[in-house]
Design a protein around this motif. Structure first.
Motif, PDB file in Angstrom:
ATOM      1  N   ALA A 123       0.861  -1.183   0.000  1.00 24.39           N
ATOM      2  CA  ALA A 123       0.000   0.000   0.000  1.00 24.39           C
ATOM      3  C   ALA A 123       0.895   1.229   0.000  1.00 24.39           C
ATOM      4  CB  ALA A 123      -0.918  -0.003   1.224  1.00 24.39           C
ATOM      5  N   TRP A 124       0.313   2.396  -0.253  1.00 21.74           N
ATOM      6  CA  TRP A 124       1.071   3.645  -0.187  1.00 21.74           C
ATOM      7  C   TRP A 124       1.356   4.013   1.272  1.00 21.74           C
ATOM      8  CZ3 TRP A 124       3.335   4.857  -4.410  1.00 21.74           C
ATOM      9  CH2 TRP A 124       2.750   4.632  -5.654  1.00 21.74           C
ATOM     10  N   GLY A 125       2.491   4.650   1.488  1.00 20.32           N
ATOM     11  CA  GLY A 125       2.873   5.073   2.823  1.00 20.32           C
ATOM     12  C   GLY A 125       3.535   3.960   3.602  1.00 20.32           C
ATOM     13  N   LEU A 126       3.546   4.091   4.911  1.00 22.25           N
ATOM     14  CA  LEU A 126       4.161   3.079   5.784  1.00 22.25           C
ATOM     15  C   LEU A 126       3.357   1.772   5.755  1.00 22.25           C
ATOM     16  CD1 LEU A 126       5.018   5.457   8.735  1.00 22.25           C
ATOM     17  CD2 LEU A 126       6.700   4.046   7.530  1.00 22.25           C
ATOM     18  N   PRO A 127       4.032   0.633   6.033  1.00 20.07           N
ATOM     19  CA  PRO A 127       3.321  -0.656   5.973  1.00 20.07           C
ATOM     20  C   PRO A 127       2.310  -0.865   7.092  1.00 20.07           C
ATOM     21  CG  PRO A 127       5.587  -0.973   6.705  1.00 20.07           C
ATOM     22  CD  PRO A 127       5.482   0.463   6.284  1.00 20.07           C
ATOM     23  N   LYS A 128       2.183   0.077   8.009  1.00 22.26           N
ATOM     24  CA  LYS A 128       1.239  -0.068   9.123  1.00 22.26           C
ATOM     25  C   LYS A 128      -0.170  -0.368   8.643  1.00 22.26           C
ATOM     26  CE  LYS A 128      -0.506   2.345  13.236  1.00 22.26           C
ATOM     27  NZ  LYS A 128      -1.927   2.100  12.947  1.00 22.26           N
ATOM     28  N   SER A 129      -0.605   0.316   7.582  1.00 21.76           N
ATOM     29  CA  SER A 129      -1.979   0.125   7.107  1.00 21.76           C
ATOM     30  C   SER A 129      -2.181  -1.262   6.500  1.00 21.76           C
ATOM     31  CB  SER A 129      -2.344   1.206   6.090  1.00 21.76           C
ATOM     32  OG  SER A 129      -1.405   1.238   5.027  1.00 21.76           O
ATOM     33  N   VAL A 130      -1.090  -1.891   6.052  1.00 18.22           N
ATOM     34  CA  VAL A 130      -1.187  -3.263   5.532  1.00 18.22           C
ATOM     35  C   VAL A 130      -1.328  -4.249   6.684  1.00 18.22           C
ATOM     36  CG1 VAL A 130      -0.008  -5.076   4.221  1.00 18.22           C
ATOM     37  CG2 VAL A 130       0.130  -2.687   3.465  1.00 18.22           C
ATOM     38  N   VAL A 131      -0.464  -4.119   7.712  1.00 18.57           N
ATOM     39  CA  VAL A 131      -0.450  -5.108   8.791  1.00 18.57           C
ATOM     40  C   VAL A 131      -1.616  -4.948   9.758  1.00 18.57           C
ATOM     41  CG1 VAL A 131       2.031  -5.450   8.644  1.00 18.57           C
ATOM     42  CG2 VAL A 131       1.130  -3.739  10.220  1.00 18.57           C
ATOM     43  N   ASP A 132      -2.190  -3.730   9.865  1.00 18.90           N
ATOM     44  CA  ASP A 132      -3.325  -3.597  10.777  1.00 18.90           C
ATOM     45  C   ASP A 132      -4.665  -3.769  10.068  1.00 18.90           C
ATOM     46  OD1 ASP A 132      -3.931  -1.186   9.517  1.00 18.90           O
ATOM     47  OD2 ASP A 132      -3.326   0.073  11.212  1.00 18.90           O
ATOM     48  N   GLY A 133      -4.624  -4.085   8.759  1.00 23.05           N
ATOM     49  CA  GLY A 133      -5.840  -4.416   8.044  1.00 23.05           C
ATOM     50  C   GLY A 133      -6.780  -3.257   7.815  1.00 23.05           C
ATOM     51  N   SER A 134      -6.268  -2.038   7.827  1.00 23.30           N
ATOM     52  CA  SER A 134      -7.155  -0.872   7.720  1.00 23.30           C
ATOM     53  C   SER A 134      -7.397  -0.437   6.277  1.00 23.30           C
ATOM     54  CB  SER A 134      -6.579   0.302   8.526  1.00 23.30           C
ATOM     55  OG  SER A 134      -5.290   0.649   8.053  1.00 23.30           O
ATOM     56  N   VAL A 135      -6.655  -1.023   5.319  1.00 19.94           N
ATOM     57  CA  VAL A 135      -6.905  -0.705   3.905  1.00 19.94           C
ATOM     58  C   VAL A 135      -6.925  -2.007   3.106  1.00 19.94           C
ATOM     59  CG1 VAL A 135      -5.772   1.547   4.033  1.00 19.94           C
ATOM     60  CG2 VAL A 135      -4.455  -0.446   3.301  1.00 19.94           C
ATOM     61  N   ASN A 136      -7.548  -1.934   1.933  1.00 15.90           N
ATOM     62  CA  ASN A 136      -7.450  -3.028   0.986  1.00 15.90           C
ATOM     63  C   ASN A 136      -6.182  -2.830   0.185  1.00 15.90           C
ATOM     64  OD1 ASN A 136      -9.868  -4.372   1.646  1.00 15.90           O
ATOM     65  ND2 ASN A 136     -11.050  -2.888   0.467  1.00 15.90           N
ATOM     66  N   CYS A 137      -5.232  -3.727   0.342  1.00 16.30           N
ATOM     67  CA  CYS A 137      -3.914  -3.523  -0.254  1.00 16.30           C
ATOM     68  C   CYS A 137      -3.779  -4.251  -1.589  1.00 16.30           C
ATOM     69  CB  CYS A 137      -2.828  -3.974   0.713  1.00 16.30           C
ATOM     70  SG  CYS A 137      -3.058  -5.615   1.384  1.00 16.30           S
ATOM     71  N   ASP A 138      -2.790  -3.816  -2.359  1.00 20.20           N
ATOM     72  CA  ASP A 138      -2.471  -4.480  -3.621  1.00 20.20           C
ATOM     73  C   ASP A 138      -1.883  -5.856  -3.351  1.00 20.20           C
ATOM     74  OD1 ASP A 138      -3.205  -2.155  -4.911  1.00 20.20           O
ATOM     75  OD2 ASP A 138      -1.143  -1.405  -5.112  1.00 20.20           O
ATOM     76  N   LEU A 139      -2.112  -6.764  -4.293  1.00 17.38           N
ATOM     77  CA  LEU A 139      -1.524  -8.096  -4.204  1.00 17.38           C
ATOM     78  C   LEU A 139      -0.775  -8.386  -5.500  1.00 17.38           C
ATOM     79  CD1 LEU A 139      -1.133 -10.899  -2.882  1.00 17.38           C
ATOM     80  CD2 LEU A 139      -3.300 -11.587  -3.946  1.00 17.38           C
ATOM     81  N   THR A 140       0.510  -8.705  -5.354  1.00 17.36           N
ATOM     82  CA  THR A 140       1.332  -9.096  -6.498  1.00 17.36           C
ATOM     83  C   THR A 140       1.896 -10.482  -6.216  1.00 17.36           C
ATOM     84  OG1 THR A 140       1.970  -6.778  -6.843  1.00 17.36           O
ATOM     85  CG2 THR A 140       3.288  -8.468  -7.953  1.00 17.36           C
ATOM     86  N   VAL A 141       1.655 -11.422  -7.132  1.00 13.78           N
ATOM     87  CA  VAL A 141       2.122 -12.795  -6.963  1.00 13.78           C
ATOM     88  C   VAL A 141       3.225 -13.050  -7.980  1.00 13.78           C
ATOM     89  CG1 VAL A 141       1.489 -15.227  -6.887  1.00 13.78           C
ATOM     90  CG2 VAL A 141      -0.184 -13.484  -6.231  1.00 13.78           C
TER      91      VAL A 141
END
Length: 871
Positions: free
Chosen positions: A334-352
């Motif tokens: 996600a944009w910005g610090l990874p905090k929003s990814v690990v705390d589940g507060s945004v829908n993040c991009d997924l790249t496989v």
């Protein structure tokens, strides 16, 4: 003749008076003994209840902490000591050797409970340049892994230092905090979430208000200033928990502790205390309880890292976390610090990314990331900002994704296991690794995200989202939004909420499943859900709107669907009935196992064996068995030794004199009985009457026909064991004795080749009621005797008894029910004590065993039906 009569008339009244005085003295002595006997029985009952609770804790999946172990060990010790004291009061100090056995066992238990880990390295602060994975006990796994990445793998990480476990211990000792914390937790109920919620707040404030030792404060400040000097500019730092046990293979503690971002030198001491206090956040407390960590073993180390100016950030999994057959690299960003990814507060991009050489992107899902989390060092602030149009663009480009995948594989190869890696990309494009830990994988099918909710099937309430933790479960919907909703959450409900926030982790031990509108499988809540094996479906559009409170639903996380009602096929397929025992293998579970070895096992079984002596009592259970047996003997021997039997022990008269003798302890007779016989109509003991009803309810058909092998077995045993010859005085040819009072009965019965002990206390207080049944003996060989006690044990278990088989001895117990229920179970015991005699001789004949099993069950149901009709 006249002289003789004159002498009789002169001296006989004096003898009568002397006899009456002796009898009264005996009665007083007997009452004192009986008083101690009742206290002994109470302590015995409580000891066995405590042991049963400890056994249940070892077998079940309910959480417990060290307080449970310490409290139960102390309680059983106190009650066993009371039993020894009461027995010696009854027998005038005859059993002093029991104290030696007690002291030896108590020493072993106390030694196990007071063992503590010692910290030999007394450094308060260690710079990251000096850290690797070998220092995990001093700096915690998180900082040890970061040091390993920097110094061994040679990848870029922020500069920083670790505040050690020794520093944590010094802080606690300086303020005498551990004793105060232990005291407050001593009486806390581990399943009372409201009490834990209040306790959490109290303890955290206690820590925050405490002061650091001066040398610790100076070490932290000097280390910060050194970082600033190395950076050549004014800096802010991130303070992150690095507790012992955190980020380990089996327990991630993901999101359970606090992080403080953008901390200045002026605020670092307070921020440090905030991190320490987060050890007692509600999620952290419940996580430790459910995973079986000792509170005293979790020293809170803290990492201090220079803040990264992050353009984007996220989490990379070196393999698929919900499908252990998929070796693709999964990048959540996600944009910005990874905090929003690990705390589940945004829908993040997924790249496989495929790890095949050359690496290629095989799937990419770009979400609308409407916000980002950013920090401003100059202002000392962190905040959530709108992303605008950039929110719909990839947060990492293809080149960065390949580099991140290559780093993930490199780190996995270094550690030899799949990895969970947190990272940030700086504004000038440099990748900085912030954390790595072992990745737990689950079996299952590949998770993907597809489409919106579809309502074309009436049973389908919602589709789509991402499988954060595979599995299926059923429960009533509980819509949660605020932290206070945690207090209202019912066990077995499906948690439905907007965001997959870490605070909901405290509910996972009670939740059937979790559904969120936002969040992915890289967040902290997803990690903990996988550890707890709780089905979790995240990123489900409009889930809160679609699912109604208290509506019964089935969540199929693997199939990414939510159904109305209970869908049995899904639940059977998911094997949702097998709940994982989170405690097993944990430090607390191991502590209970170690302590229980000195408390629960029963080694002394046969009271007539030569080794049935105090010196052979190696567990508290052995002592209770020995003391109980000897106390019963002492109570009966009192009558024999003092010629007291004609005033106490009476022979039962039931149509004719029976081979049953009854000792009235207190109020077991309806009225005073003279003479040698007592009729059943004059018995006032409810437990004895219930037993007798079961004994006589259905006439015994006699022994079953013995086949040739059974007869040979009996003959062989008779030639090997003279005790089985009924013409020889032995333990099998003695009388059957009842000791009774109004609410108590103890029967020692030796019928033919069989020995059983039945004890029951039945009164108005259900919590004190219990039935104990021990059964041993038989004329057949050992294998048949063993099969017979298993046969009887299985029947008792069907009617609520706990049954334990020890060699050819059955030990069963039931407690805590109301009078009517206990009376019905005593009738079953009475029936079985008669009707299972000599069944050992046919135990290898399947057809006969089935016949008697069916007959016994039919007879028992008849007895219970008669009781219901009489009621």
């Amino acid at each position: 003749m006249g002289l003789v009569q004159s002498l009789v008339n002169t001296f006989w009244p004096k003898r009568q008076q002397r006899d009456a005085q002796e009898v009264e003295e005996l009665r007083i002595d007997f009452k004192a003994r009986y008083h101690n006997f009742k206290l002994l029985l109470s302590a015995n009952n409580r000891s066995l209840e405590i042991m049963a609770e400890m056994e249940q804790a070892l077998q079940g999946d309910r959480p417990f902490g060290m307080n449970f172990i310490k409290a139960h060990s102390t309680a059983v010790s106190v009650n066993v000591f009371r039993m020894i004291k009461n027995l010696n009061e009854i027998a005038h100090g005859k059993y002093q050797d029991l104290y030696k056995s007690f002291d030896a066992i108590q020493f072993q238990v106390e030694n196990l409970l007071t063992r503590k880990k010692s910290v030999s390295d007394e450094r308060l602060v260690i710079y990251l340049d000096e850290v690797d994975k070998d220092l995990a006990d001093l700096v915690g796994n998180k900082m040890a892994n970061l040091g390993e990445l920097k110094n061994k793998v040679k990848v870029a990480v922020p500069g920083g230092f670790a505040i050690t476990s020794y520093a944590y211990q010094r802080f606690l000792e300086h303020n005498n905090l551990q004793a105060e914390i232990d005291s407050r937790f001593q009486s806390a109920g581990v399943e009372d979430i409201e009490q834990l919620y209040s306790l959490s707040a109290e303890v955290q404030q206690l820590i925050i208000r405490s002061k650091l030792p001066q040398d610790l404060e100076e070490s932290i400040m000097n280390s910060f200033l050194r970082l600033e000097a190395e950076a050549g500019r004014r800096i802010t730092v991130a303070l992150r928990s690095s507790a012992l046990g955190e980020d380990s293979g089996e327990s991630s503690f993901a999101g359970q502790y606090r992080s403080e971002l953008n901390v200045s030198v002026e605020n670092i001491i307070e921020a440090y205390k905030e991190i320490i206090a987060s050890k007692y956040s509600l999620p952290a407390i419940t996580y430790r309880l459910n995973k079986g960590f000792k509170d005293e073993d979790i020293s809170m180390c803290v990492g201090c890292l220079v803040m990264v100016d992050a353009a984007s950030g996220g989490v990379t999994y070196s393999r698929n976390p919900v499908d252990n057959n998929d070796d693709s690299v999964f990048i959540n960003s996600a944009w910005g610090l990874p905090k929003s990814v690990v705390d589940g507060s945004v829908n993040c991009d997924l790249t496989v990314v495929s790890r095949k050489n050359p690496m290629t992107i095989i799937r990419q899902e770009i979400k609308d990331k409407d916000v980002k989390f950013v920090c401003y060092p100059q202002e000392g602030l962190c905040r959530v900002e709108l992303t605008g149009d950039v929110g719909r663009s990839p947060s990492v480009d293809s080149d960065k994704a390949i580099i991140l995948a290559e780093l993930a594989v490199l780190i996995e190869d270094h550690y030899g296991c799949p990895q969970d890696i947190e990272w940030a990309v700086t504004s000038d494009g440099e990748i900085k690794l912030l954390q790595c830990r072992p990745l737990q994988q689950m079996p299952g099918k590949e998770t993907d995200s597809s489409g919106d909710i579809q309502d074309d099937d009436d049973t389908v309430l919602a589709r789509g989202g991402i499988t954060a933790s595979a599995g299926a479960a059923c429960g009533q919907v509980f819509l949660a939004d605020r932290a206070v909703d945690i207090l209202q959450f019912p066990t077995g409900a499906v948690l439905v909420t907007h965001q997959a926030l870490p605070r909901w982790a405290s509910l996972l031990n009670r939740a059937a499943a979790v559904v969120t509108e936002q969040g992915g499988f890289a967040g902290h809540l997803a990690n903990v859900a996988r550890e707890f094996a709780v089905p979790a479906l995240f990123g489900v559009p409009r889930a809160v709107e679609k699912l109604r409170n208290e509506e019964l639903v089935t969540v199929d996380a693997g199939g990414r669907a939510i159904y109305r009602g209970r869908i049995e096929d899904l639940l059977v397929k998911a094997d949702s009935g097998s709940k994982k025992n989170l405690m097993e293998g944990s430090p607390v579970f191991g502590a209970l196992q170690d302590v229980s070895r000195h408390i629960i096992p029963l080694n002394l079984i046969d009271p007539d064996a030569k080794d049935f002596i105090p010196a052979n009592c190696t567990t508290f259970h052995d002592i209770t068995r020995y003391v109980h047996e000897k106390s019963v003997q002492e109570m009966f021997n009192f009558g024999k030794e003092h010629n007291f039997s004609e005033r106490s022990s009476k022979q039962l008269y039931y149509h004719a004199p029976m081979m049953w003798w009854i000792l009235n302890l207190d109020d077991g007779f309806k009225e005073e009985v003279t003479g040698k016989y007592i009729k059943i109509e004059n018995i006032g003991s409810r437990p004895m009457l219930a037993l007798w009803d079961g004994i006589v309810a259905i006439p015994w058909d006699g022994p079953p026909p013995i086949d040739g092998k059974g007869l040979m077995s009996v003959m062989f045993q008779a030639t090997q064991n003279t005790s089985l010859n009924t013409g020889v005085k032995s333990k099998y040819s003695e009388r059957n004795y009842f000791m009774i009072s109004k609410n108590y009965c103890c029967l020692n019965s030796r019928l033919g080749f069989h020995f059983c002990t039945i004890e029951a206390l039945i009164g108005e207080r259900s919590s004190e009621n219990y039935i104990s049944f021990q059964f041993k003996g038989g004329a057949a060989d050992y294998d048949r005797r063993l099969k017979r006690v298993v046969f009887v044990g299985e029947i008792l278990q069907e009617y609520g008894f706990r049954a334990e088989i020890k060699e050819d001895t059955l030990i069963s117990r039931l407690e805590g029910h109301d009078q009517e229920f206990m009376i019905s179970r005593l009738k079953i015991i009475g029936y079985l004590s008669i009707h299972t005699r000599q069944l050992d001789m046919i135990m290898t004949h399947g057809g006969k065993v089935n016949y008697y099993r069916n007959k016994i069950k039919t007879d028992i149901e008849t007895i219970l039906t008669l009781q219901t009709g009489q009621a």
